[in-house]
Write an enzyme that holds these catalytic residues in place. Structure first.
Site, PDB file in Angstrom:
ATOM      1  CE  LYS A  49      -1.679  29.886 -58.737  1.00 41.91           C
ATOM      2  NZ  LYS A  49      -3.104  30.790 -59.358  1.00 41.91           N
ATOM      3  NE  ARG A  57      -4.670  27.193 -52.952  1.00 45.51           N
ATOM      4  CZ  ARG A  57      -4.286  26.787 -54.085  1.00 45.51           C
ATOM      5  NH1 ARG A  57      -3.387  26.104 -54.368  1.00 45.51           N
ATOM      6  NH2 ARG A  57      -5.432  27.026 -54.853  1.00 45.51           N
ATOM      7  NE  ARG A 113     -11.409  26.540 -64.391  1.00 42.71           N
ATOM      8  CZ  ARG A 113     -10.382  27.028 -63.862  1.00 42.71           C
ATOM      9  NH1 ARG A 113      -8.666  26.662 -64.217  1.00 42.71           N
ATOM     10  NH2 ARG A 113      -9.937  26.465 -62.542  1.00 42.71           N
ATOM     11  NE  ARG A 144     -11.293  22.156 -61.100  1.00 42.33           N
ATOM     12  CZ  ARG A 144     -10.178  23.003 -61.016  1.00 42.33           C
ATOM     13  NH1 ARG A 144      -9.784  22.430 -62.862  1.00 42.33           N
ATOM     14  NH2 ARG A 144      -9.711  24.082 -60.092  1.00 42.33           N
ATOM     15  NE  ARG A 194     -10.554  27.358 -56.201  1.00 43.02           N
ATOM     16  CZ  ARG A 194     -10.638  27.343 -57.391  1.00 43.02           C
ATOM     17  NH1 ARG A 194     -12.120  27.131 -58.404  1.00 43.02           N
ATOM     18  NH2 ARG A 194      -9.861  27.052 -58.434  1.00 43.02           N
TER      19      ARG A 194
HETATM   20  P1  AMP Z   1      -5.949  24.439 -57.689  1.00 37.01           P
HETATM   21  O1  AMP Z   1      -5.953  24.009 -59.033  1.00 37.01           O
HETATM   22  O2  AMP Z   1      -4.691  25.185 -57.049  1.00 37.01           O
HETATM   23  O3  AMP Z   1      -6.642  26.132 -57.405  1.00 37.01           O
HETATM   24  O4  AMP Z   1      -5.988  23.642 -56.336  1.00 37.01           O
HETATM   25  C1  AMP Z   1      -6.840  23.191 -56.249  1.00 37.01           C
HETATM   26  C2  AMP Z   1      -7.014  22.926 -54.777  1.00 37.01           C
HETATM   27  O5  AMP Z   1      -6.523  21.977 -54.480  1.00 37.01           O
HETATM   28  C3  AMP Z   1      -7.808  24.366 -53.599  1.00 37.01           C
HETATM   29  O6  AMP Z   1      -9.190  25.062 -53.621  1.00 37.01           O
HETATM   30  C4  AMP Z   1      -7.185  22.959 -52.493  1.00 37.01           C
HETATM   31  O7  AMP Z   1      -8.044  22.348 -52.138  1.00 37.01           O
HETATM   32  C5  AMP Z   1      -6.180  22.290 -52.370  1.00 37.01           C
HETATM   33  N1  AMP Z   1      -5.186  23.068 -52.686  1.00 37.01           N
HETATM   34  C6  AMP Z   1      -3.917  22.986 -53.716  1.00 37.01           C
HETATM   35  N2  AMP Z   1      -2.548  23.082 -53.252  1.00 37.01           N
HETATM   36  C7  AMP Z   1      -3.096  23.434 -52.370  1.00 37.01           C
HETATM   37  C8  AMP Z   1      -1.702  24.325 -50.612  1.00 37.01           C
HETATM   38  N3  AMP Z   1      -0.702  24.733 -50.848  1.00 37.01           N
HETATM   39  N4  AMP Z   1      -2.420  24.244 -49.823  1.00 37.01           N
HETATM   40  C9  AMP Z   1      -4.124  23.879 -49.745  1.00 37.01           C
HETATM   41  N5  AMP Z   1      -4.537  23.379 -50.122  1.00 37.01           N
HETATM   42  C10 AMP Z   1      -4.574  22.963 -51.484  1.00 37.01           C
END
Ligand code: AMP
Length: 212
Positions: free
Chosen positions: A13, A88, A122, A155, A166
């Site tokens: 994404k 989410r 990654r 990371r 996740r």
């Molecule tokens: P991402 O880069 O989208 O994988 O987001 C990294 C981390 O940010 C996630 O694993 C969550 O800890 C937090 N996060 C991002 N978006 C959300 C969301 N909509 N609701 C809750 N936590 C979020």
């Protein structure tokens, strides 16, 4: 055009958002990027969410929704946006409906094995942020960035335990949004397995068809 990119972590994404925002001329709003930037800068928000984000958990709905609302109501997002990583959870999607009308929800589809492979391998340069993959695109010298000589690391939320968490959270909390948006007639399915440039072309054709 007001778009949501929905899909599991590792489906591409973020990569597709970066490509599509240029083609569509709309901003890319990623909650994950917003949280990581706040953590890096050590802001109060960053300190509040640091532990949750690095362990692969979810930031509370109310906090996340308030941040997104502020972004979507800013002039920058008036002509449209790509929302990546939000909503989410069902409560986030319900809250979003109260202040914004979305045109299309693009569902990125990819099998769990390929996701684990993409996420599990990654790696990033600690210094310049260049992205590598343990098997698909390793640095020439192990652990050393080809571009700047910095240290190449995994990371924290890409460590295997956090990746598994996740993906589990995605299945429990986020996957129900596929039915949620399907019921509203907004869901557009996209095969996320091909190379990013190919996925982009399919996406653009799909959107042109829908809008035409
Ligand atoms: P991402 O880069 O989208 O994988 O987001 C990294 C981390 O940010 C996630 O694993 C969550 O800890 C937090 N996060 C991002 N978006 C959300 C969301 N909509 N609701 C809750 N936590 C979020």
């Amino acid at each position: 055009m007001k778009l949501i990119f929905l899909g599991p972590p590792g489906a591409g994404k973020g990569t597709l958002s970066a490509l599509a925002k240029e083609r569509l001329g709309i901003p890319h709003i990623s909650t994950g990027d917003l949280f990581r930037a706040a953590i890096k800068q050590g802001t109060p928000l960053g300190r509040q969410v640091q532990e949750i984000v690095t362990s692969g958990g979810l930031v509370p709905d109310e906090l996340t929704t308030a941040i997104v609302r502020e972004k979507l109501e800013s002039p920058e997002a008036a002509a449209g946006f790509i929302l990546d990583g939000f909503p989410r959870t069902v409560p986030q999607a319900e809250a979003l409906e109260t202040f914004c009308r979305i045109d299309h929800v693009v569902s990125f589809e990819l099998g769990r094995e390929e996701l684990m492979n993409r996420l599990g391998g990654r790696m990033v340069c600690k210094n310049c942020g260049a992205v590598y993959h343990r098997f698909n695109r390793p640095p020439t010298v192990e652990g050393v960035c080809d571009l700047c000589g910095g240290q190449v690391v995994v990371r924290p939320d890409d460590e295997p335990a956090a990746v598994a968490r996740r993906l589990d959270l995605y299945q429990e909390q986020t996957a129900p949004l596929i039915a949620f948006y399907d019921q509203r007639g907004l869901l557009r399915r996209l095969d996320a397995a091909p190379a990013p440039e190919e996925v982009l072309e399919t996406l653009i054709r799909m959107l042109e068809h829908l809008e035409g």
